[in-house]
Motif scaffolding. Structure first.
Motif, PDB file in Angstrom:
ATOM      1  N   TYR A   1       0.654  -1.214  -0.028  1.00  0.00           N
ATOM      2  CA  TYR A   1      -0.079  -0.051   0.006  1.00  0.00           C
ATOM      3  C   TYR A   1       0.914   1.280   0.094  1.00  0.00           C
ATOM      4  CZ  TYR A   1      -4.142  -2.914   0.879  1.00  0.00           C
ATOM      5  OH  TYR A   1      -5.149  -3.717   0.760  1.00  0.00           O
ATOM      6  N   TRP A   2       1.871   1.131   0.674  1.00  0.00           N
ATOM      7  CA  TRP A   2       2.749   2.267   0.677  1.00  0.00           C
ATOM      8  C   TRP A   2       3.461   2.541  -0.578  1.00  0.00           C
ATOM      9  CZ3 TRP A   2       3.958   6.258   3.337  1.00  0.00           C
ATOM     10  CH2 TRP A   2       5.132   7.070   3.448  1.00  0.00           C
ATOM     11  N   ARG A   3       3.687   1.521  -1.328  1.00  0.00           N
ATOM     12  CA  ARG A   3       4.501   1.692  -2.621  1.00  0.00           C
ATOM     13  C   ARG A   3       3.104   2.115  -3.629  1.00  0.00           C
ATOM     14  NH1 ARG A   3       5.209  -3.281  -3.158  1.00  0.00           N
ATOM     15  NH2 ARG A   3       7.316  -3.221  -1.995  1.00  0.00           N
ATOM     16  N   PHE A   4       2.138   1.853  -3.509  1.00  0.00           N
ATOM     17  CA  PHE A   4       0.807   2.415  -4.442  1.00  0.00           C
ATOM     18  C   PHE A   4       0.746   3.906  -3.971  1.00  0.00           C
ATOM     19  CE2 PHE A   4      -3.535   3.289  -4.655  1.00  0.00           C
ATOM     20  CZ  PHE A   4      -3.979   2.903  -6.129  1.00  0.00           C
ATOM     21  N   ARG A   5       0.759   4.151  -2.722  1.00  0.00           N
ATOM     22  CA  ARG A   5       0.756   5.723  -2.405  1.00  0.00           C
ATOM     23  C   ARG A   5       1.676   6.392  -3.067  1.00  0.00           C
ATOM     24  NH1 ARG A   5       2.390   8.870   2.087  1.00  0.00           N
ATOM     25  NH2 ARG A   5       0.846  10.533   2.635  1.00  0.00           N
ATOM     26  N   ARG A   6       3.089   5.928  -3.047  1.00  0.00           N
ATOM     27  CA  ARG A   6       4.026   6.793  -3.804  1.00  0.00           C
ATOM     28  C   ARG A   6       3.887   6.672  -5.298  1.00  0.00           C
ATOM     29  NH1 ARG A   6       9.962   4.694  -1.862  1.00  0.00           N
ATOM     30  NH2 ARG A   6      10.544   6.544  -3.173  1.00  0.00           N
ATOM     31  N   GLN A   7       3.158   5.763  -6.062  1.00  0.00           N
ATOM     32  CA  GLN A   7       3.085   5.642  -7.096  1.00  0.00           C
ATOM     33  C   GLN A   7       2.081   6.794  -7.869  1.00  0.00           C
ATOM     34  OE1 GLN A   7       2.140   1.761  -8.358  1.00  0.00           O
ATOM     35  NE2 GLN A   7       2.182   2.120 -10.617  1.00  0.00           N
ATOM     36  N   LEU A   8       1.191   6.901  -6.969  1.00  0.00           N
ATOM     37  CA  LEU A   8      -0.178   8.038  -7.197  1.00  0.00           C
ATOM     38  C   LEU A   8       0.178   9.276  -6.578  1.00  0.00           C
ATOM     39  CD1 LEU A   8      -1.302   5.485  -8.289  1.00  0.00           C
ATOM     40  CD2 LEU A   8      -3.494   6.530  -7.413  1.00  0.00           C
ATOM     41  N   LYS A   9       1.382   9.510  -6.049  1.00  0.00           N
ATOM     42  CA  LYS A   9       1.770  10.916  -5.416  1.00  0.00           C
ATOM     43  C   LYS A   9       1.804  12.122  -6.283  1.00  0.00           C
ATOM     44  CE  LYS A   9       5.200  13.219  -2.366  1.00  0.00           C
ATOM     45  NZ  LYS A   9       6.640  13.108  -1.822  1.00  0.00           N
TER      46      LYS A   9
ATOM     47  N   ASN B   1     -10.571  -2.042  -0.868  1.00  0.00           N
ATOM     48  CA  ASN B   1     -10.986  -0.734  -0.280  1.00  0.00           C
ATOM     49  C   ASN B   1      -9.938  -0.102   0.413  1.00  0.00           C
ATOM     50  OD1 ASN B   1     -13.850  -1.426  -0.491  1.00  0.00           O
ATOM     51  ND2 ASN B   1     -13.963  -2.802   1.100  1.00  0.00           N
ATOM     52  N   PHE B   2      -9.045  -0.600   0.948  1.00  0.00           N
ATOM     53  CA  PHE B   2      -7.921   0.015   1.503  1.00  0.00           C
ATOM     54  C   PHE B   2      -6.984   1.170   0.522  1.00  0.00           C
ATOM     55  CE2 PHE B   2      -7.904  -3.146   5.157  1.00  0.00           C
ATOM     56  CZ  PHE B   2      -8.724  -2.203   6.017  1.00  0.00           C
ATOM     57  N   LEU B   3      -7.315   0.885  -0.724  1.00  0.00           N
ATOM     58  CA  LEU B   3      -6.656   1.793  -1.994  1.00  0.00           C
ATOM     59  C   LEU B   3      -7.309   3.049  -2.014  1.00  0.00           C
ATOM     60  CD1 LEU B   3      -6.332  -1.088  -4.649  1.00  0.00           C
ATOM     61  CD2 LEU B   3      -4.355  -0.148  -3.159  1.00  0.00           C
ATOM     62  N   TYR B   4      -8.693   2.934  -1.629  1.00  0.00           N
ATOM     63  CA  TYR B   4      -9.149   4.164  -2.061  1.00  0.00           C
ATOM     64  C   TYR B   4      -8.877   5.328  -1.123  1.00  0.00           C
ATOM     65  CZ  TYR B   4     -12.201   0.617  -4.220  1.00  0.00           C
ATOM     66  OH  TYR B   4     -12.722  -0.281  -4.979  1.00  0.00           O
ATOM     67  N   PRO B   5      -8.616   5.307   0.001  1.00  0.00           N
ATOM     68  CA  PRO B   5      -8.111   6.474   0.992  1.00  0.00           C
ATOM     69  C   PRO B   5      -6.558   6.965   0.270  1.00  0.00           C
ATOM     70  CG  PRO B   5      -8.494   4.723   2.407  1.00  0.00           C
ATOM     71  CD  PRO B   5      -8.502   4.138   1.058  1.00  0.00           C
ATOM     72  N   LEU B   6      -5.923   6.120  -0.711  1.00  0.00           N
ATOM     73  CA  LEU B   6      -4.568   6.534  -0.882  1.00  0.00           C
ATOM     74  C   LEU B   6      -4.937   7.309  -2.241  1.00  0.00           C
ATOM     75  CD1 LEU B   6      -2.651   3.258  -0.077  1.00  0.00           C
ATOM     76  CD2 LEU B   6      -3.062   5.277   1.236  1.00  0.00           C
ATOM     77  N   ILE B   7      -6.010   7.351  -2.935  1.00  0.00           N
ATOM     78  CA  ILE B   7      -6.192   7.926  -4.350  1.00  0.00           C
ATOM     79  C   ILE B   7      -7.018   9.270  -3.914  1.00  0.00           C
ATOM     80  CG2 ILE B   7      -7.575   7.738  -6.447  1.00  0.00           C
ATOM     81  CD1 ILE B   7      -7.445   4.690  -6.168  1.00  0.00           C
ATOM     82  N   SER B   8      -6.361  10.329  -4.693  1.00  0.00           N
ATOM     83  CA  SER B   8      -6.839  11.585  -4.365  1.00  0.00           C
ATOM     84  C   SER B   8      -7.956  11.854  -5.336  1.00  0.00           C
ATOM     85  CB  SER B   8      -5.710  12.620  -4.566  1.00  0.00           C
ATOM     86  OG  SER B   8      -6.291  14.108  -4.499  1.00  0.00           O
ATOM     87  N   ALA B   9      -9.465  12.037  -5.062  1.00  0.00           N
ATOM     88  CA  ALA B   9     -10.513  12.447  -5.954  1.00  0.00           C
ATOM     89  C   ALA B   9     -11.194  13.157  -5.134  1.00  0.00           C
ATOM     90  CB  ALA B   9     -10.895  11.095  -6.442  1.00  0.00           C
ATOM     91  N   SER B  10     -11.970  13.970  -6.146  1.00  0.00           N
ATOM     92  CA  SER B  10     -13.079  14.946  -5.467  1.00  0.00           C
ATOM     93  C   SER B  10     -14.376  14.132  -5.189  1.00  0.00           C
ATOM     94  CB  SER B  10     -13.307  15.909  -6.590  1.00  0.00           C
ATOM     95  OG  SER B  10     -11.987  16.858  -6.777  1.00  0.00           O
ATOM     96  N   ARG B  11     -14.589  13.198  -6.077  1.00  0.00           N
ATOM     97  CA  ARG B  11     -15.683  12.226  -6.002  1.00  0.00           C
ATOM     98  C   ARG B  11     -15.294  10.843  -5.751  1.00  0.00           C
ATOM     99  NH1 ARG B  11     -20.226  13.864 -10.531  1.00  0.00           N
ATOM    100  NH2 ARG B  11     -21.312  12.691  -9.338  1.00  0.00           N
ATOM    101  N   LYS B  12     -15.801  10.007  -5.048  1.00  0.00           N
ATOM    102  CA  LYS B  12     -15.572   8.750  -4.702  1.00  0.00           C
ATOM    103  C   LYS B  12     -16.756   8.044  -4.788  1.00  0.00           C
ATOM    104  CE  LYS B  12     -10.952   9.394  -2.529  1.00  0.00           C
ATOM    105  NZ  LYS B  12     -10.020   8.797  -1.387  1.00  0.00           N
TER     106      LYS B  12
END
Length: 341
Positions: A67-75, A92-103
């Motif tokens: 998950y940390w690697r994924f967070r860095r990938q989408l930074k 589900n645990f990926l979604y907080p790591l994706i910056s989006a106005s609407r989820k």
């Protein structure tokens, strides 16, 4: 105004196939809007090269490090819309790591593993086929029309490989006997009887397909010990399998990914259902060809009726698929092979 869309659907093969019309619908209704699809292998290998889609291919996360690697990938990336089209714990645990106005995620009936905690909008509830459930994500965005097409990129090299495996001037019945779970697979002796009768009645060349696993191999060996077939079990890459299915006259399989692959390339498929309902996960364009014994399994195994059964509930039992008869399958084969073209 929507300027970017991100979709998360990591797997499985069948679900990924059913999600493609959502992508096509988004492209038709929001032309020019960049679409990013977060996906895992081997699902990606089926849709690689899909036009006007950016893919971010990740391994299914198994640890905090993933998950940390994924967070860095989408930074540094932000999307107007995130379509949370998978309601599993890993996704589900990926979604907080994706910056989006609407989820946007699933309604409360389809949401699982705390899915609703990570989204801020929901699709409409309903007793939908899985493919229709995916299309509801486009409805939330205001899509005016649905585009029920796949147009998967398959290379001439893959088509050429498929043609080399098949005899010339023969009608082909493709049989994929194994499902991802043994309880969804049909008894081997019934496959053998159908193959014998199909070969005698329609002079079909039968080709066996399946994955590289031990279970798929065991089912194939049992069939091959009794009838002559071309054995391609464990010998196909995803795009090769798509090409192979496209060359067949008809496919026979349980509720498994190749059922939806057949739909994607327009090959009639007879899908065998009892543990699951064809109304939920059957081959969308060929639901009329499904042998759906789920209603009977619901009554005899779940001891429920339509009024008190929750939509999408599985009839878990080793006895369920025994409700599917040889005669029912032969009737569906006749519907395909004896119909005028």
């Amino acid at each position: 105004m929507i300027k970017s869309i991100c979709i998360v659907r990591l797997s499985a093969l069948g679900d990924v196939m059913m999600l493609v019309p959502l992508v096509r619908t988004l492209q038709a209704n929001f032309p020019g809007v960049p679409i990013t699809w977060i996906i895992s292998r081997p699902a990606y290998d089926l849709v690689e090269g899909l036009d006007k889609v950016e893919f971010i291919v990740i391994n299914k996360p198994d640890s905090l490090a993933d998950y940390w690697r994924f967070r860095r990938q989408l930074k540094g990336r932000h999307f107007d819309v995130l379509l949370a089209a998978q309601a599993s714990l890993r996704a589900n645990f990926l979604y907080p790591l994706i910056s989006a106005s609407r989820k946007i995620g699933y309604d409360t009936v389809r949401a699982k593993d705390g899915h609703s905690w990570f989204i801020n909008e929901f699709i409409e509830p309903g007793n939908d086929h899985t493919l229709e459930g995916f299309l509801k994500f486009a409805d939330v965005l205001g899509a005016q029309e649905r585009s029920l097409r796949w147009d998967l990129p398959i290379s001439e090299l893959d088509y050429g490989w498929a043609r080399e495996q098949l005899p010339e001037n023969n009608s082909v019945l493709l049989v994929n006997p194994a499902a991802s779970k043994p309880e969804r697979s049909w008894p081997v002796e019934r496959y053998i009887e159908v193959i014998k009768r199909a070969q005698y009645t329609w002079k079909l060349q039968v080709v066996l397909t399946g994955g590289p696993g031990e279970y798929d191999r065991r089912l194939a060996n049992a069939i091959l010990s009794q009838v002559s077939c071309i054995d391609l079990v464990g010998k196909t890459k995803p795009k090769q399998l798509l090409a192979l299915i496209s060359q067949a006259q008809v496919m026979l399989c349980p509720d498994t990914g190749p059922s939806h692959m057949a739909v994607a390339v327009g090959t009639p498929v007879i899908a065998l259902h009892a543990v699951t309902s064809a109304e939920v996960s059957g081959p969308y364009l060929f639901k009329h060809l499904a042998v759906d014994c789920y209603p009977k399994a619901m009554k005899t195994i779940l001891k429920k009726n339509d009024a008190n059964n929750v939509w999408g509930t599985h009839a878990h039992s080793d006895e369920a698929m025994k409700l599917v008869t040889v005669e029912a399958v032969m009737s569906k084969l006749a519907l395909v092979l004896c119909s005028p073209h």
